[in-house]
Design a protein around this motif. Sequence first.
Motif, PDB file in Angstrom:
ATOM      1  N   UNK A  34       0.843  -1.198   0.000  1.00  0.00           N
ATOM      2  CA  UNK A  34       0.000   0.000   0.000  1.00  0.00           C
ATOM      3  C   UNK A  34       0.877   1.247   0.000  1.00  0.00           C
ATOM      4  N   UNK A  35       0.387   2.345  -0.547  1.00  0.00           N
ATOM      5  CA  UNK A  35       1.151   3.593  -0.526  1.00  0.00           C
ATOM      6  C   UNK A  35       1.555   3.973   0.900  1.00  0.00           C
ATOM      7  N   UNK A  36       2.781   4.440   1.035  1.00  0.00           N
ATOM      8  CA  UNK A  36       3.327   4.914   2.311  1.00  0.00           C
ATOM      9  C   UNK A  36       3.359   3.842   3.392  1.00  0.00           C
ATOM     10  N   UNK A  83      17.058  -1.032  14.933  1.00  0.00           N
ATOM     11  CA  UNK A  83      15.641  -0.711  14.782  1.00  0.00           C
ATOM     12  C   UNK A  83      14.778  -1.958  14.946  1.00  0.00           C
ATOM     13  N   UNK A  84      15.199  -3.060  14.375  1.00  0.00           N
ATOM     14  CA  UNK A  84      14.463  -4.321  14.526  1.00  0.00           C
ATOM     15  C   UNK A  84      14.455  -4.771  15.974  1.00  0.00           C
ATOM     16  N   UNK A  85      15.593  -4.672  16.631  1.00  0.00           N
ATOM     17  CA  UNK A  85      15.708  -5.129  18.017  1.00  0.00           C
ATOM     18  C   UNK A  85      14.807  -4.312  18.946  1.00  0.00           C
ATOM     19  N   UNK A  86      14.799  -2.998  18.738  1.00  0.00           N
ATOM     20  CA  UNK A  86      13.996  -2.137  19.618  1.00  0.00           C
ATOM     21  C   UNK A  86      12.535  -2.071  19.175  1.00  0.00           C
ATOM     22  N   UNK A  87      12.232  -2.564  17.982  1.00  0.00           N
ATOM     23  CA  UNK A  87      10.868  -2.521  17.505  1.00  0.00           C
ATOM     24  C   UNK A  87      10.395  -1.117  17.211  1.00  0.00           C
ATOM     25  N   UNK A  88      11.311  -0.253  16.807  1.00  0.00           N
ATOM     26  CA  UNK A  88      10.972   1.138  16.527  1.00  0.00           C
ATOM     27  C   UNK A  88      11.676   1.580  15.242  1.00  0.00           C
ATOM     28  N   UNK A  89      11.056   2.521  14.548  1.00  0.00           N
ATOM     29  CA  UNK A  89      11.627   3.064  13.322  1.00  0.00           C
ATOM     30  C   UNK A  89      12.133   4.470  13.585  1.00  0.00           C
ATOM     31  N   UNK A  90      13.442   4.703  13.367  1.00  0.00           N
ATOM     32  CA  UNK A  90      14.004   6.023  13.671  1.00  0.00           C
ATOM     33  C   UNK A  90      13.590   7.063  12.643  1.00  0.00           C
ATOM     34  N   UNK A  91      13.496   8.306  13.044  1.00  0.00           N
ATOM     35  CA  UNK A  91      13.150   9.368  12.091  1.00  0.00           C
ATOM     36  C   UNK A  91      14.278   9.587  11.099  1.00  0.00           C
ATOM     37  N   UNK A  92      13.915   9.956   9.906  1.00  0.00           N
ATOM     38  CA  UNK A  92      14.915  10.203   8.867  1.00  0.00           C
ATOM     39  C   UNK A  92      14.372  11.250   7.925  1.00  0.00           C
ATOM     40  N   UNK A 126       7.912   8.156  -8.289  1.00  0.00           N
ATOM     41  CA  UNK A 126       8.080   8.364  -6.853  1.00  0.00           C
ATOM     42  C   UNK A 126       6.814   8.762  -6.126  1.00  0.00           C
ATOM     43  N   UNK A 127       5.942   9.508  -6.795  1.00  0.00           N
ATOM     44  CA  UNK A 127       4.722   9.954  -6.120  1.00  0.00           C
ATOM     45  C   UNK A 127       3.823   8.790  -5.729  1.00  0.00           C
ATOM     46  N   UNK A 128       3.869   7.698  -6.481  1.00  0.00           N
ATOM     47  CA  UNK A 128       3.003   6.561  -6.195  1.00  0.00           C
ATOM     48  C   UNK A 128       3.732   5.446  -5.461  1.00  0.00           C
ATOM     49  N   UNK A 129       4.931   5.729  -4.985  1.00  0.00           N
ATOM     50  CA  UNK A 129       5.725   4.689  -4.350  1.00  0.00           C
ATOM     51  C   UNK A 129       5.163   4.324  -2.980  1.00  0.00           C
ATOM     52  N   UNK A 130       5.520   3.111  -2.504  1.00  0.00           N
ATOM     53  CA  UNK A 130       5.009   2.684  -1.197  1.00  0.00           C
ATOM     54  C   UNK A 130       5.828   3.212  -0.036  1.00  0.00           C
ATOM     55  N   UNK A 131       6.750   4.145  -0.283  1.00  0.00           N
ATOM     56  CA  UNK A 131       7.633   4.598   0.791  1.00  0.00           C
ATOM     57  C   UNK A 131       7.106   5.863   1.446  1.00  0.00           C
ATOM     58  N   UNK A 132       7.508   6.019   2.699  1.00  0.00           N
ATOM     59  CA  UNK A 132       7.098   7.221   3.431  1.00  0.00           C
ATOM     60  C   UNK A 132       8.254   7.730   4.288  1.00  0.00           C
ATOM     61  N   UNK A 133       8.197   8.984   4.583  1.00  0.00           N
ATOM     62  CA  UNK A 133       9.163   9.610   5.478  1.00  0.00           C
ATOM     63  C   UNK A 133       8.725   9.379   6.920  1.00  0.00           C
ATOM     64  N   UNK A 134       9.682   9.029   7.785  1.00  0.00           N
ATOM     65  CA  UNK A 134       9.408   8.910   9.213  1.00  0.00           C
ATOM     66  C   UNK A 134       9.905  10.186   9.874  1.00  0.00           C
ATOM     67  N   UNK A 135       9.002  10.953  10.419  1.00  0.00           N
ATOM     68  CA  UNK A 135       9.366  12.255  10.975  1.00  0.00           C
ATOM     69  C   UNK A 135       9.631  12.213  12.464  1.00  0.00           C
ATOM     70  N   UNK A 136       9.154  11.163  13.122  1.00  0.00           N
ATOM     71  CA  UNK A 136       9.385  10.995  14.560  1.00  0.00           C
ATOM     72  C   UNK A 136       9.506   9.502  14.840  1.00  0.00           C
ATOM     73  N   UNK A 137      10.091   9.167  15.974  1.00  0.00           N
ATOM     74  CA  UNK A 137      10.290   7.763  16.326  1.00  0.00           C
ATOM     75  C   UNK A 137       8.942   7.046  16.340  1.00  0.00           C
ATOM     76  N   UNK A 138       8.847   5.946  15.560  1.00  0.00           N
ATOM     77  CA  UNK A 138       7.584   5.210  15.436  1.00  0.00           C
ATOM     78  C   UNK A 138       7.722   3.796  15.988  1.00  0.00           C
ATOM     79  N   UNK A 139       6.629   3.281  16.548  1.00  0.00           N
ATOM     80  CA  UNK A 139       6.569   1.862  16.886  1.00  0.00           C
ATOM     81  C   UNK A 139       6.496   1.061  15.595  1.00  0.00           C
TER      82      UNK A 139
END
Length: 931
Positions: A332-334, A363-372, A406-419
């Motif tokens: 799915x997108x994003x 990131x896998x170990x902590x179960x969180x995605x760092x912002x980038x 790129x506009x339809x890509x499934x990638x998204x920006x992580x702006x803050x630490x996410x579970x």
Amino acid sequence: MTEPIAVVGISALYPGIRGAAEYWTALTDPNPPPRPPRLDDTEIDLTGFRIPPAQRRSLSRLQLLMLEAARLCLDDAGYLTQPWADARMDVVVGTCFGLNRQYANALRIAGAHYGRDLEQAASTDPDAHTRAAAPRLRRDLRASLVARLGASPHDRVGEMASTIPARIAAAFHLLGRTIALESADATGFVALECAIANLRAGSADAVLVLTGQCLESSLAADALAAKGLFTASPALAEGVTALLLERRSSALRNEHRVYASVLGCALRHEARPGALRYSTNAEPRYRLAKECHDAAGVPPAAVRYAECAGPGIHSVREADQRALARFFGDAAPASIAWGDTATRLGHTFANAGLAAVSATALALFHGKMPPTGHPGSGSAEASPHESMSDATAARTAPRGDGYETPAAMPFRQVTALEEWPGDPVPPTRHAAVFGCGLGGTSGYVLLGHAVPRRTARRVPAPVRAEPIAVVGYGGIFAGAGDAANLWQAIRSCRSGLGTLSADVLDRELYYAPGEITLTHSYCQVGGSVPPPGHPPGSVRLTPHRYRVMDPAQRLALLVADEALARYGRPEGLRERIGVVAVGSTLSLSTERRINAERSVAEWESALAETPAWADLPGEARARLLDRLRERYPVRGEQLSPVQLDGFLAGAVATMVTNEYRLSAVPLAVEAACASTLAAIDLAVTSLRAGSTDFAMAGGVELACNPRDLVLCSALGMLSRSRITPFDSAADGFSPGDGCALFLLKRHADALRDGDTIYGLIRGIGASNDAKSLIAPDVAGQVRAMRRAFEQVEFDPGAVDYLEAHGTGTRVGDRVEISAAAEVYGGSPRRNPLAIGSVKAVVGHTFAAAGGAGLLAALQAMRANTFPPNIGVRTPNPELPLDNIPAVLPIQPTPWPSEPGRPRRAAVSSFGTGGINYHLLLEEHSRQDRAG
């Protein structure tokens, strides 16, 4: 499905970051502070690293940083408090560009030319006082350079990249392989794949893999900028990463903490003739990701995080996005977070791949995605110097090729630490790391993290001992323009050694017989090979590009042409997956020379500190500087876009793969004087694992140069006459230039393809002494020999001939024969073991030494002749030859055959740093004698 590889230890060193915990904190900081450009090595405590005080001055800065990174990683895994009993732990190091001690040593020795010109300028000055001071000015400058740039008898050992893993092994008593690798900014992926291959082959129980990038001068940045690269964000940066890996079953059985598991690691190379550049082709990236997931049995839908380890160039990033958008097309997108550590750390070049893998494992170990940052943020747009055809094609390609924009890509920006998003069943998180390197190599790593669970004891499968066929070979050494001429020289007892010519050794500058100093050589004998003046006829290179290539690159290209011609069907290799591994010093002479030419200010500063200079009138000093700057401009020449290609050791292999259009992953391998056999070991492991269909492996080095002569003389390693292995008069080695390359395939594949099989590699064993970096060790050599025999069904008594390392030092020869006696003397044999060393013919060719030995043994076997030991008049009585028993033939001697048993030989290669390799070679019973 292959067994996952567990990451059980992590460490990281970056400006302001020390260790895994601080690295994770930095990755998750939403507002990272500005970082200083360089790593700080002042806080590293050498206590506990078992470094003799006399050797500390010779250590490179990267060696210090990697020792500390290794300590932090081993401590993170619990190894320092409770070492893993009997674990065979390899140490694999990856780096790129010159080290500070390499630059300093080259600058100091090249400064002799500046000193002579200074004396000549002063001796013709109008001022009488200046003319009288001319000799003193030269002497004072030499002393000032020694003091300012540092000098030690141990410089030759301390400056080598392969000393880094060897030093780590010695510090922590690790007894496995120790090698250093380079493949530009794909180095991290190549080092990781090498570590995983050794674990899955069962030849190692654990691997400490480290990558690091230090920027010791402006040369690397300027050379990349000349190509139009890294002229904007992300900038080049320094950093070191270390991972400790073991098979996941072992980690869980031993209750080691697992950060994440490597489920798949794949490499592919896109061969394109011409100057080195980044690939902007999305199709190979797509196929690489698919291959990795298919092998691991993990569907694309399982991935929720994708970490980019690429260079941040727009056209390259766009190719990454298009390939992965196609691969993750059903997502799915994003739905997939896009990570990029370079937005925080800069592009750490050789360290970039491992930096991304370690960040993703955390990131896998902590179960969180760092912002980038956004996938495109921090990327440098293509400059006018970038390959415009590639960049334009990437930006204007029609989108009817199955790729999404790129506009339809499934990638998204992580702006803050996410579970981490909700886990599927079973509860496993998955992530991918991908990137490409300058020259065309791409890497893809699939990682996962599962809930730990106990597993039954699992014994690793034995090493697959599938024979590896030698289907082509080539070589150039002193007095031998190809492999056939080398055998003729050996058979006719004709040595290629002699007094070095004045254009190789300027005696007025560098020769001082009877002395051991830090500035001169007491040896003037060697085996010099003139660099080729033109490329092979099958390769088209522009005159400028060929001119800026390093002489080692030119020589390797010529030998590769011979090996491929002997094979006879190189076009049949182009659609097959392979590897080209070339043993070499990881800092080529061209890079060191140009860095010295661009560092004239260091010579001027050293001169300004001398008493003789201070005594001159100001007008005289100004006149002398003006005259010297006519020949030695402070800024040096502006670099051309292709000059970087001549700096990189990995480009020796890359030029072979690209110019011959071989789909083979190229890399440089350094294991000191065992580099060739280390490269062959990597190739054999890759072939036995089935990840490649062919390999070209060997080594090249041009050891006859003032720098190596001076550095080796300072440690008293060179012979005062000429090398005579095993003779009672042996007093050291004579350097030699040379290159040998071997084309390898699995035996079954060679039979299927109707190849001429020149011989079979049956086994290859490796070890490190984990003791002195200089003195040879019987136990370490014995360990390598026995590991080779673990791979075969015959015992040492079935080996007829030993091509020894044979350095020609009394201690080295005695230790080597003592080790052979312990292994080969324990098995019954019908005939004495014949022992020889080709070094008496070609000299000690350093990284190419094992190649010369294998080439000699291979051709001797095909000629059914034991080669003679040239120069042996009185065998050293300290050698325990009778304990084997063994003989030293002094004339070509018939090599008898026994019914039902092929002829067999062994080749030893030992390197500074306690690095040991032993290869077992066998005659092919249905051998085609043509060629």
